[in-house]
Scaffold this active site. Structure first.
Site, PDB file in Angstrom:
ATOM      1  N   GLN A 188       0.871  -1.177   0.000  1.00  0.00           N
ATOM      2  CA  GLN A 188       0.000   0.000   0.000  1.00  0.00           C
ATOM      3  C   GLN A 188       0.903   1.221   0.000  1.00  0.00           C
ATOM      4  O   GLN A 188       1.593   1.489   0.991  1.00  0.00           O
ATOM      5  CB  GLN A 188      -0.884  -0.013   1.256  1.00  0.00           C
ATOM      6  CG  GLN A 188      -1.828  -1.204   1.347  1.00  0.00           C
ATOM      7  CD  GLN A 188      -2.886  -1.189   0.239  1.00  0.00           C
ATOM      8  OE1 GLN A 188      -3.454  -0.141  -0.075  1.00  0.00           O
ATOM      9  NE2 GLN A 188      -3.133  -2.347  -0.347  1.00  0.00           N
ATOM     10  N   GLU A 189       0.920   1.913  -1.126  1.00  0.00           N
ATOM     11  CA  GLU A 189       1.820   3.072  -1.241  1.00  0.00           C
ATOM     12  C   GLU A 189       1.093   4.368  -0.899  1.00  0.00           C
ATOM     13  O   GLU A 189      -0.130   4.402  -0.745  1.00  0.00           O
ATOM     14  CB  GLU A 189       2.426   3.103  -2.655  1.00  0.00           C
ATOM     15  CG  GLU A 189       3.308   1.884  -2.894  1.00  0.00           C
ATOM     16  CD  GLU A 189       4.105   1.929  -4.181  1.00  0.00           C
ATOM     17  OE1 GLU A 189       3.825   2.789  -5.049  1.00  0.00           O
ATOM     18  OE2 GLU A 189       5.022   1.092  -4.318  1.00  0.00           O
ATOM     19  N   ASN A 190       1.891   5.412  -0.770  1.00  0.00           N
ATOM     20  CA  ASN A 190       1.357   6.709  -0.372  1.00  0.00           C
ATOM     21  C   ASN A 190       2.148   7.804  -1.079  1.00  0.00           C
ATOM     22  O   ASN A 190       3.356   7.648  -1.288  1.00  0.00           O
ATOM     23  CB  ASN A 190       1.498   6.850   1.157  1.00  0.00           C
ATOM     24  CG  ASN A 190       0.696   8.006   1.693  1.00  0.00           C
ATOM     25  OD1 ASN A 190       1.094   9.158   1.565  1.00  0.00           O
ATOM     26  ND2 ASN A 190      -0.428   7.696   2.289  1.00  0.00           N
TER      27      ASN A 190
ATOM     28  N   GLU B  72       4.171  -7.813   2.992  1.00  0.00           N
ATOM     29  CA  GLU B  72       4.409  -8.791   4.060  1.00  0.00           C
ATOM     30  C   GLU B  72       3.988  -8.234   5.405  1.00  0.00           C
ATOM     31  O   GLU B  72       3.389  -8.929   6.225  1.00  0.00           O
ATOM     32  CB  GLU B  72       5.898  -9.166   4.102  1.00  0.00           C
ATOM     33  CG  GLU B  72       6.423  -9.876   2.855  1.00  0.00           C
ATOM     34  CD  GLU B  72       6.893  -8.931   1.747  1.00  0.00           C
ATOM     35  OE1 GLU B  72       6.388  -7.791   1.674  1.00  0.00           O
ATOM     36  OE2 GLU B  72       7.745  -9.340   0.959  1.00  0.00           O
TER      37      GLU B  72
ATOM     38  N   CYS C 280       4.840  -2.379   3.024  1.00  0.00           N
ATOM     39  CA  CYS C 280       5.057  -3.582   2.213  1.00  0.00           C
ATOM     40  C   CYS C 280       3.923  -4.586   2.432  1.00  0.00           C
ATOM     41  O   CYS C 280       3.257  -4.596   3.477  1.00  0.00           O
ATOM     42  CB  CYS C 280       6.354  -4.265   2.621  1.00  0.00           C
ATOM     43  SG  CYS C 280       7.851  -3.383   2.174  1.00  0.00           S
TER      44      CYS C 280
ATOM     45  N   CYS D 184      11.932  -7.608   2.011  1.00  0.00           N
ATOM     46  CA  CYS D 184      12.944  -6.607   2.344  1.00  0.00           C
ATOM     47  C   CYS D 184      13.398  -6.774   3.798  1.00  0.00           C
ATOM     48  O   CYS D 184      12.771  -7.493   4.584  1.00  0.00           O
ATOM     49  CB  CYS D 184      12.395  -5.196   2.105  1.00  0.00           C
ATOM     50  SG  CYS D 184      11.285  -4.617   3.404  1.00  0.00           S
TER      51      CYS D 184
HETATM   52  N1  THU Z   1       7.695  -4.026  -1.304  1.00  0.00           N
HETATM   53  C1  THU Z   1       6.990  -4.973  -0.643  1.00  0.00           C
HETATM   54  O1  THU Z   1       5.745  -4.927  -0.589  1.00  0.00           O
HETATM   55  N2  THU Z   1       7.668  -5.966  -0.025  1.00  0.00           N
HETATM   56  C2  THU Z   1       9.018  -6.079  -0.032  1.00  0.00           C
HETATM   57  O2  THU Z   1       9.551  -6.930   0.655  1.00  0.00           O
HETATM   58  C3  THU Z   1       9.825  -5.210  -0.872  1.00  0.00           C
HETATM   59  C4  THU Z   1       9.140  -4.019  -1.405  1.00  0.00           C
HETATM   60  C5  THU Z   1       6.965  -2.922  -1.925  1.00  0.00           C
HETATM   61  C6  THU Z   1       7.170  -1.607  -1.246  1.00  0.00           C
HETATM   62  C7  THU Z   1       6.890  -0.632  -2.370  1.00  0.00           C
HETATM   63  O3  THU Z   1       5.494  -0.408  -2.427  1.00  0.00           O
HETATM   64  C8  THU Z   1       7.308  -1.386  -3.618  1.00  0.00           C
HETATM   65  O4  THU Z   1       7.378  -2.755  -3.262  1.00  0.00           O
HETATM   66  C9  THU Z   1       8.639  -0.945  -4.189  1.00  0.00           C
HETATM   67  O5  THU Z   1       9.622  -0.947  -3.218  1.00  0.00           O
END
Ligand code: THU
Length: 160
Positions: free
Chosen positions: A63-65, A75, A73, A112
């Site tokens: 879910q980005e902002n 997870e 992320c 990550c």
């Molecule tokens: N992202 C994840 O959802 N999980 C990870 O383990 C690595 C990165 C997402 C965060 C961001 O919305 C996009 O991937 C790019 O970094």
């Protein structure tokens, strides 16, 4: 001065279809979740599916902002939901599917560092390992029998 080495054992499946049936189904749920990610800024979609010991399956996606660091992320979205909704349940498995909308992602995408730390917290809390499976859009699937393999020398509550 002494040199030490740390070993992490991982298992590689050639493709999604090579997974045991129940994990295959869990990964399909992660794919479903990935397709619902809200990631207009990175165009990188991630889905996570958790199997709990009470039979529940919890899904999460990134879910980005517009204020970038406020996003989360996949997870952690999933694991925090599980922790909030089913605090007594143990997490047995986590399946992760990730890929860019701009290209086909054929390499496995591991969680990550921040997510590894978050998953570690729940593994320590429940005192049993969480199996983790991760992949791209297609291609190989990596399995770790425990989060511990993915985060050697982890920070944990013993230090506090
Ligand atoms: N992202 C994840 O959802 N999980 C990870 O383990 C690595 C990165 C997402 C965060 C961001 O919305 C996009 O991937 C790019 O970094």
């Amino acid at each position: 001065m002494k040199e030490i080495s740390i070993e992490s054992k991982l298992f590689i499946f050639d493709n999604l279809e090579a997974l045991p049936e129940q994990v295959y189904k869990l990964m399909l749920k992660a794919v479903e979740a990935r397709k619902k990610a809200y990631a207009p800024y990175s165009q990188f979609h991630v889905g996570a599916a958790l199997l709990l010991d009470n039979g529940e399956i919890i899904l999460g996606n990134n879910q980005e902002n517009a204020s970038y660091p406020s996003g989360l992320c996949a997870e952690r979205t999933a694991i925090y939901y599980a922790g909030a909704q089913f605090p007594e349940a143990k997490i047995l498995q986590m399946a992760i599917s990730a890929g860019s909308l701009k290209k086909e992602t054929t390499v496995p995408i591991p969680p990550c560092g921040a997510c590894r730390q978050a998953i570690a917290e729940y593994e320590i809390k429940q005192k049993t390992p969480i199996e983790i499976y991760f992949m791209g859009h297609f291609g190989k699937v990596v399995k770790s029998n425990s989060l511990e393999n993915l985060l050697p020398l982890m920070f944990n509550k013993e230090a506090l």
